[in-house]
Scaffold this motif. Structure first.
Motif, PDB file in Angstrom:
ATOM      1  N   THR A 197      99.072  74.002  38.723  1.00 17.35           N
ATOM      2  CA  THR A 197      98.136  74.549  39.616  1.00 17.35           C
ATOM      3  C   THR A 197      97.009  73.119  40.122  1.00 17.35           C
ATOM      4  O   THR A 197      96.847  72.163  39.822  1.00 17.35           O
ATOM      5  CB  THR A 197      97.358  75.638  38.712  1.00 17.35           C
ATOM      6  OG1 THR A 197      96.063  75.072  38.229  1.00 17.35           O
ATOM      7  CG2 THR A 197      97.846  76.728  38.254  1.00 17.35           C
ATOM      8  N   ASP A 198      95.860  73.731  41.373  1.00 22.07           N
ATOM      9  CA  ASP A 198      95.354  73.628  41.580  1.00 22.07           C
ATOM     10  C   ASP A 198      94.293  73.578  42.470  1.00 22.07           C
ATOM     11  O   ASP A 198      93.401  74.607  42.910  1.00 22.07           O
ATOM     12  CB  ASP A 198      96.290  73.308  43.787  1.00 22.07           C
ATOM     13  CG  ASP A 198      94.921  71.992  44.066  1.00 22.07           C
ATOM     14  OD1 ASP A 198      94.575  71.211  44.132  1.00 22.07           O
ATOM     15  OD2 ASP A 198      95.187  72.653  45.215  1.00 22.07           O
ATOM     16  N   ALA A 199      93.464  72.796  41.446  1.00 20.76           N
ATOM     17  CA  ALA A 199      91.622  73.378  41.482  1.00 20.76           C
ATOM     18  C   ALA A 199      91.313  72.977  42.614  1.00 20.76           C
ATOM     19  O   ALA A 199      90.897  71.334  42.988  1.00 20.76           O
ATOM     20  CB  ALA A 199      90.724  72.200  40.500  1.00 20.76           C
ATOM     21  N   VAL A 200      90.355  73.609  43.102  1.00 21.73           N
ATOM     22  CA  VAL A 200      89.574  73.550  44.183  1.00 21.73           C
ATOM     23  C   VAL A 200      88.137  74.106  44.947  1.00 21.73           C
ATOM     24  O   VAL A 200      88.364  74.790  43.435  1.00 21.73           O
ATOM     25  CB  VAL A 200      90.646  74.384  45.564  1.00 21.73           C
ATOM     26  CG1 VAL A 200      89.755  73.864  46.857  1.00 21.73           C
ATOM     27  CG2 VAL A 200      91.980  74.054  46.053  1.00 21.73           C
ATOM     28  N   GLU A 201      87.526  73.400  45.140  1.00 25.49           N
ATOM     29  CA  GLU A 201      86.144  73.654  45.254  1.00 25.49           C
ATOM     30  C   GLU A 201      85.516  75.109  45.224  1.00 25.49           C
ATOM     31  O   GLU A 201      86.336  75.083  46.194  1.00 25.49           O
ATOM     32  CB  GLU A 201      84.840  72.978  45.566  1.00 25.49           C
ATOM     33  CG  GLU A 201      85.444  72.789  47.549  1.00 25.49           C
ATOM     34  CD  GLU A 201      86.296  71.546  47.528  1.00 25.49           C
ATOM     35  OE1 GLU A 201      87.535  71.242  46.930  1.00 25.49           O
ATOM     36  OE2 GLU A 201      87.059  70.699  48.967  1.00 25.49           O
ATOM     37  N   ALA A 202      84.796  75.688  44.297  1.00 20.38           N
ATOM     38  CA  ALA A 202      85.064  76.775  45.222  1.00 20.38           C
ATOM     39  C   ALA A 202      83.665  77.946  43.953  1.00 20.38           C
ATOM     40  O   ALA A 202      83.492  76.713  43.668  1.00 20.38           O
ATOM     41  CB  ALA A 202      86.086  77.914  44.141  1.00 20.38           C
ATOM     42  N   ARG A 211      77.022  74.783  47.030  1.00 17.63           N
ATOM     43  CA  ARG A 211      75.800  75.066  46.987  1.00 17.63           C
ATOM     44  C   ARG A 211      75.664  74.954  48.452  1.00 17.63           C
ATOM     45  O   ARG A 211      76.203  73.870  49.371  1.00 17.63           O
ATOM     46  CB  ARG A 211      74.428  74.121  46.252  1.00 17.63           C
ATOM     47  CG  ARG A 211      74.626  74.323  44.936  1.00 17.63           C
ATOM     48  CD  ARG A 211      73.382  72.854  44.568  1.00 17.63           C
ATOM     49  NE  ARG A 211      73.292  72.180  44.608  1.00 17.63           N
ATOM     50  CZ  ARG A 211      73.532  70.540  43.931  1.00 17.63           C
ATOM     51  NH1 ARG A 211      74.448  70.923  43.919  1.00 17.63           N
ATOM     52  NH2 ARG A 211      73.892  69.865  45.055  1.00 17.63           N
ATOM     53  N   THR A 212      74.924  76.360  49.313  1.00 18.91           N
ATOM     54  CA  THR A 212      75.193  76.269  50.813  1.00 18.91           C
ATOM     55  C   THR A 212      73.786  76.172  50.578  1.00 18.91           C
ATOM     56  O   THR A 212      72.821  76.601  50.521  1.00 18.91           O
ATOM     57  CB  THR A 212      75.442  77.082  51.257  1.00 18.91           C
ATOM     58  OG1 THR A 212      75.733  78.471  51.462  1.00 18.91           O
ATOM     59  CG2 THR A 212      77.403  77.151  51.226  1.00 18.91           C
ATOM     60  N   SER A 213      73.558  75.429  52.119  1.00 22.69           N
ATOM     61  CA  SER A 213      71.919  75.434  52.611  1.00 22.69           C
ATOM     62  C   SER A 213      71.609  76.097  54.186  1.00 22.69           C
ATOM     63  O   SER A 213      72.451  74.821  55.024  1.00 22.69           O
ATOM     64  CB  SER A 213      70.739  74.253  52.374  1.00 22.69           C
ATOM     65  OG  SER A 213      69.930  74.317  53.254  1.00 22.69           O
ATOM     66  N   ASP A 214      70.547  76.836  54.561  1.00 24.70           N
ATOM     67  CA  ASP A 214      70.964  77.230  56.417  1.00 24.70           C
ATOM     68  C   ASP A 214      70.156  75.867  56.649  1.00 24.70           C
ATOM     69  O   ASP A 214      70.461  75.146  57.800  1.00 24.70           O
ATOM     70  CB  ASP A 214      70.405  78.502  56.612  1.00 24.70           C
ATOM     71  CG  ASP A 214      71.194  79.756  55.737  1.00 24.70           C
ATOM     72  OD1 ASP A 214      72.500  79.600  55.912  1.00 24.70           O
ATOM     73  OD2 ASP A 214      70.481  80.688  55.575  1.00 24.70           O
ATOM     74  N   ALA A 215      69.178  75.212  56.091  1.00 22.01           N
ATOM     75  CA  ALA A 215      68.498  74.291  56.653  1.00 22.01           C
ATOM     76  C   ALA A 215      69.126  73.014  57.029  1.00 22.01           C
ATOM     77  O   ALA A 215      70.350  72.728  56.222  1.00 22.01           O
ATOM     78  CB  ALA A 215      67.241  73.668  55.907  1.00 22.01           C
ATOM     79  N   LEU A 216      68.563  72.729  58.541  1.00 22.38           N
ATOM     80  CA  LEU A 216      69.585  71.138  59.267  1.00 22.38           C
ATOM     81  C   LEU A 216      69.197  70.030  58.687  1.00 22.38           C
ATOM     82  O   LEU A 216      67.886  69.877  59.085  1.00 22.38           O
ATOM     83  CB  LEU A 216      69.267  71.976  60.476  1.00 22.38           C
ATOM     84  CG  LEU A 216      70.375  70.789  61.519  1.00 22.38           C
ATOM     85  CD1 LEU A 216      71.900  71.375  61.445  1.00 22.38           C
ATOM     86  CD2 LEU A 216      69.694  70.934  62.929  1.00 22.38           C
ATOM     87  N   TRP A 250      76.281  71.639  52.660  1.00 28.38           N
ATOM     88  CA  TRP A 250      77.263  72.323  51.945  1.00 28.38           C
ATOM     89  C   TRP A 250      76.713  70.446  50.036  1.00 28.38           C
ATOM     90  O   TRP A 250      76.738  69.579  51.530  1.00 28.38           O
ATOM     91  CB  TRP A 250      78.015  72.754  51.636  1.00 28.38           C
ATOM     92  CG  TRP A 250      79.113  72.353  51.973  1.00 28.38           C
ATOM     93  CD1 TRP A 250      79.304  72.089  53.394  1.00 28.38           C
ATOM     94  CD2 TRP A 250      80.199  71.457  51.545  1.00 28.38           C
ATOM     95  NE1 TRP A 250      80.687  70.947  54.096  1.00 28.38           N
ATOM     96  CE2 TRP A 250      81.259  70.904  52.138  1.00 28.38           C
ATOM     97  CE3 TRP A 250      80.292  71.196  50.317  1.00 28.38           C
ATOM     98  CZ2 TRP A 250      81.887  70.214  51.662  1.00 28.38           C
ATOM     99  CZ3 TRP A 250      81.500  69.837  49.414  1.00 28.38           C
ATOM    100  CH2 TRP A 250      82.399  68.725  50.469  1.00 28.38           C
ATOM    101  N   ASP A 251      76.369  71.272  49.360  1.00 27.85           N
ATOM    102  CA  ASP A 251      76.883  70.134  48.516  1.00 27.85           C
ATOM    103  C   ASP A 251      78.046  70.494  47.282  1.00 27.85           C
ATOM    104  O   ASP A 251      77.450  72.133  47.073  1.00 27.85           O
ATOM    105  CB  ASP A 251      75.673  70.114  47.683  1.00 27.85           C
ATOM    106  CG  ASP A 251      74.796  68.721  48.763  1.00 27.85           C
ATOM    107  OD1 ASP A 251      75.568  67.776  49.391  1.00 27.85           O
ATOM    108  OD2 ASP A 251      73.326  69.026  49.143  1.00 27.85           O
ATOM    109  N   LEU A 252      78.286  69.709  46.126  1.00 31.01           N
ATOM    110  CA  LEU A 252      78.775  70.197  45.363  1.00 31.01           C
ATOM    111  C   LEU A 252      77.907  70.078  43.943  1.00 31.01           C
ATOM    112  O   LEU A 252      77.041  69.317  44.202  1.00 31.01           O
ATOM    113  CB  LEU A 252      80.684  68.928  45.190  1.00 31.01           C
ATOM    114  CG  LEU A 252      81.339  69.691  46.193  1.00 31.01           C
ATOM    115  CD1 LEU A 252      82.679  68.921  45.623  1.00 31.01           C
ATOM    116  CD2 LEU A 252      82.002  71.066  46.095  1.00 31.01           C
ATOM    117  N   ASN A 253      78.162  70.872  43.447  1.00 30.56           N
ATOM    118  CA  ASN A 253      77.282  70.200  41.480  1.00 30.56           C
ATOM    119  C   ASN A 253      78.759  69.692  40.950  1.00 30.56           C
ATOM    120  O   ASN A 253      79.470  69.268  41.511  1.00 30.56           O
ATOM    121  CB  ASN A 253      77.872  72.028  40.304  1.00 30.56           C
ATOM    122  CG  ASN A 253      76.726  73.170  41.527  1.00 30.56           C
ATOM    123  OD1 ASN A 253      75.876  72.812  42.076  1.00 30.56           O
ATOM    124  ND2 ASN A 253      77.115  74.113  41.297  1.00 30.56           N
TER     125      ASN A 253
END
Length: 280
Positions: A238-243, A82-87, A73-76
């Protein structure tokens, strides 16, 4: 943290859970799954196994088939995932064991789902990051005469600090950016360390009209080697969390710049005094 730079003027939840449902007009099976916690921040030594438990709850009146996998995964820039199945090269996902790949969670019931991470002996200090993907059944649904595939998923983010790695955050710039149509004070924060970090703070501010506000930095993570824009918003508890989809924040009253800010900030390792003036 570069304190001298800071002094020179330079995501809804921890209790959440991700709740998803397909639109009624699509005539698809309901996917109403909650997951807690939304992220894990673990530590381990090389050769040591560390374990975690994800708690799943099915709020639907129907049994829900689930599939489990791991992903990169990565963050925008805005904190979306953003997630990816590729190793990836040097991925730590081969260190991960998950309890099962498929199950059916009965209506109005709960499940404790286990995973473990074992960094091999001799592993150099590093932060292992991966996601556990919880996915519902793939379906083809019809809406307004169109048929298209839909797959509802939740990504649980996992960080494992191997060998005591830590972040090293540096505030490189104080700025003002337009966010959601309003000018907002922001910090450009660079991470020179080997693990992710987050800013936390209790900050007081006074704008050009003398209006006083309490501010708090976004709690989005700054990954190693990354420079990220961290906004300072009015502290409403509130708490902003990656989502994948964050709830839009309520619009605060506009700030009249310049804005003077002071208080105590924490960079995930230590606390320090902060003073800054923000102007467009």
């Amino acid at each position: 943290m570069n304190r001298s730079a800071a002094r020179s003027g330079l995501m809804l939840l921890p209790a959440l859970t991700g709740l998803f449902a397909l639109a009624p007009a699509a005539h698809a099976e309901e996917f109403a799954l909650s997951v807690s916690p939304p992220r894990f921040e673990l530590s381990a030594d090389a050769g040591q196994t560390v374990r975690g438990v994800v708690e799943l709850s099915n709020a639907s009146a129907m049994a829900t088939p689930l599939k489990f996998s791991t992903a990169e995964w990565d963050l925008n820039p805005d904190g979306g995932v953003r997630t990816s199945d590729a190793l990836r090269p040097n991925s730590c996902r081969p260190w991960v064991a998950i309890e099962r790949k498929e199950t059916t969670l009965q209506a109005k019931s709960q499940l404790r789902y286990r995973f473990e991470v074992t960094p091999p002996a001799g592993t150099a200090p590093v932060e292992c990051r991966f996601a556990i993907i919880v996915a519902g059944r793939d379906e083809n649904i019809k809406s307004n005469g169109l048929e298209f595939p839909v797959s509802a998923q939740i990504a649980v983010l996992v960080y494992v600090a191997v060998g005591g790695v830590k972040p090293q955050l540096e505030i490189v710039k104080a700025d003002v950016r337009t966010i959601n149509g309003q000018q907002t004070p922001v910090l450009e924060v660079k991470n020179n360390g080997q693990a992710h970090g987050r800013l936390s703070a209790f900050l007081k501010s006074v704008d050009a009209k003398g209006v006083k506000r309490e501010l708090a930095p976004s709690t989005l993570p700054i990954l190693p080697g990354e420079t990220r824009t961290i906004s300072l918003g009015v502290d409403n508890g509130t708490d902003a969390v990656e989502a994948d989809k964050a709830s839009p924040p309520a619009k605060p009253d506009p700030i009249t710049f310049p804005l003077k800010v002071s208080g105590t900030m924490n960079d995930s390792v230590s606390a320090f005094a902060f003073e800054g003036t923000f102007e467009p």
